[in-house]
Design an enzyme around this catalytic site. Structure first.
Site, PDB file in Angstrom:
ATOM      1  N   LYS A  53     -75.135 105.678  35.975  1.00 41.32           N
ATOM      2  CA  LYS A  53     -74.705 106.992  35.476  1.00 41.32           C
ATOM      3  C   LYS A  53     -73.627 106.818  34.396  1.00 41.32           C
ATOM      4  CE  LYS A  53     -76.032 109.303  39.764  1.00 41.32           C
ATOM      5  NZ  LYS A  53     -75.634 109.847  41.072  1.00 41.32           N
ATOM      6  N   GLN A  97     -70.604 110.593  44.834  1.00 43.53           N
ATOM      7  CA  GLN A  97     -71.833 109.887  45.205  1.00 43.53           C
ATOM      8  C   GLN A  97     -72.008 109.902  46.725  1.00 43.53           C
ATOM      9  OE1 GLN A  97     -74.075 108.789  42.983  1.00 43.53           O
ATOM     10  NE2 GLN A  97     -75.451 108.011  44.553  1.00 43.53           N
ATOM     11  N   ASP A 120     -74.057 117.823  39.983  1.00 45.80           N
ATOM     12  CA  ASP A 120     -75.180 117.461  40.859  1.00 45.80           C
ATOM     13  C   ASP A 120     -75.942 118.692  41.344  1.00 45.80           C
ATOM     14  OD1 ASP A 120     -75.852 114.800  41.316  1.00 45.80           O
ATOM     15  OD2 ASP A 120     -74.113 114.464  42.616  1.00 45.80           O
TER      16      ASP A 120
END
Ligand code: GUN
Length: 289
Positions: A53, A97, A120
């Site tokens: 990422k 995460q 997200d």
């Protein structure tokens, strides 16, 4: 002959589109999008995902910040950091995460993220907006799946779509997106308590496999001409690769592919599309400032 759905190629095209937009923002003297990522502990898969990422951000010209915590970080410390990022005007979007260590509530963490910075698309506000078709941040993997289906012009209207798995981050949200107006699929979600999974999957025009169980989808389960989207990313040890690991999907690719019209590979299918969706959400967040 089946066609490979090349997520890596499409993701790379979308990255070029995003990079061009970032270049325009720079020329116009506007703020460069900034994505922050929180990584807790040293789970091998999570390390790889987050490193990728960060690399993606560099490629498209975003600023990125990686914030690392040990496995023993307390929930309170993590929530404080989230509050700090919520209030940091330089950060447009951020992610935590997953998975997190067992002593930290993932739900509490997700709910602490400002929905306006939720790259997200995991916050209940954004999931709620998705439910009723309002603009918001879509969860990255479902967003990537839908975009890939659209760019390959795969017909979804009136098609039988079977989603295998009901996770909050993939199965459930993708089932909602595919049944929405515009996509118009007839969607069935199967999971660990479903009876006769094989029978149900074998009726599907489109199969979305998202359970994290290698080779779960076998050739016998797949109708001739089906579209198969493999979201599985199980990391297994492999002497063939430099890292000593390789990613395997939920589909027995070798035997399933010859029955399909379209199929996504692992790696190089949905994974790169998830990453690019994160960039898109962050770009949208940055342009709102
Ligand atoms: N863990 C597995 N997939 C994801 C994802 O898309 N985002 C985050 N934050 N964690 C994950």
């Amino acid at each position: 002959m089946y066609k490979i759905i090349d997520g890596k190629k499409v993701a790379s095209e979308i990255k070029q589109e995003i990079a061009a937009e970032v270049a325009m923002l720079k020329i116009a003297g506007k703020k460069i999008p900034h994505l922050a990522a929180i990584l807790v502990g040293n789970n091998g898969s999570s390390e790889t995902y987050v490193a990728n990422k960060v690399k993606d951000c560099e490629e498209v010209g975003f600023k990125s910040t990686l914030l690392r915590f040990g496995n023993d970080v307390t929930e309170a410390v993590l929530l404080d950091k989230i509050a700090e990022l919520n209030n940091d005007n330089d950060v447009d979007g951020f992610i935590v995460q997953l998975p997190l260590p067992g002593h930290i509530s993932e739900n509490k963490v997700i709910e602490a993220i400002d929905p306006r910075k939720d790259s997200d698309g995991f916050h209940p506000v954004n999931l709620g907006k998705m439910m009723i078709g309002l603009p918001g941040y879509l969860p990255a993997t479902p967003f990537g799946i839908v975009e890939l289906i659209k760019r390959y012009r795969i017909e979804t209207s009136g098609k039988n779509c079977v989603v295998i798995g009901r996770s909050n981050i993939v199965g459930r949200p993708v089932s909602i997106l595919l049944s929405q107006k515009g996509m118009d699929a007839t969607v069935t979600v199967v999971h660990s308590r479903t009876k006769n999974i094989q029978d149900i999957v074998s009726q599907a025009d489109i199969i979305i496999a998202a359970i994290g169980s290698p080779a779960f989808v076998t050739a016998e389960m797949v109708k001739v001409g089906a579209v198969v989207i493999d979201v599985g990313t199980t990391r297994i040890e492999s002497p063939e690769t430099k890292s000593g690991y390789k990613l395997v999907g939920d589909v027995d690719f070798k035997n399933v592919a010859p029955k399909c019209s379209y199929i996504t590979p692992v790696p190089g299918g949905i994974g790169p599309m998830t990453r690019v969706s994160l960039l898109r959400n962050t770009l949208i967040a940055a342009k709102k400032d």
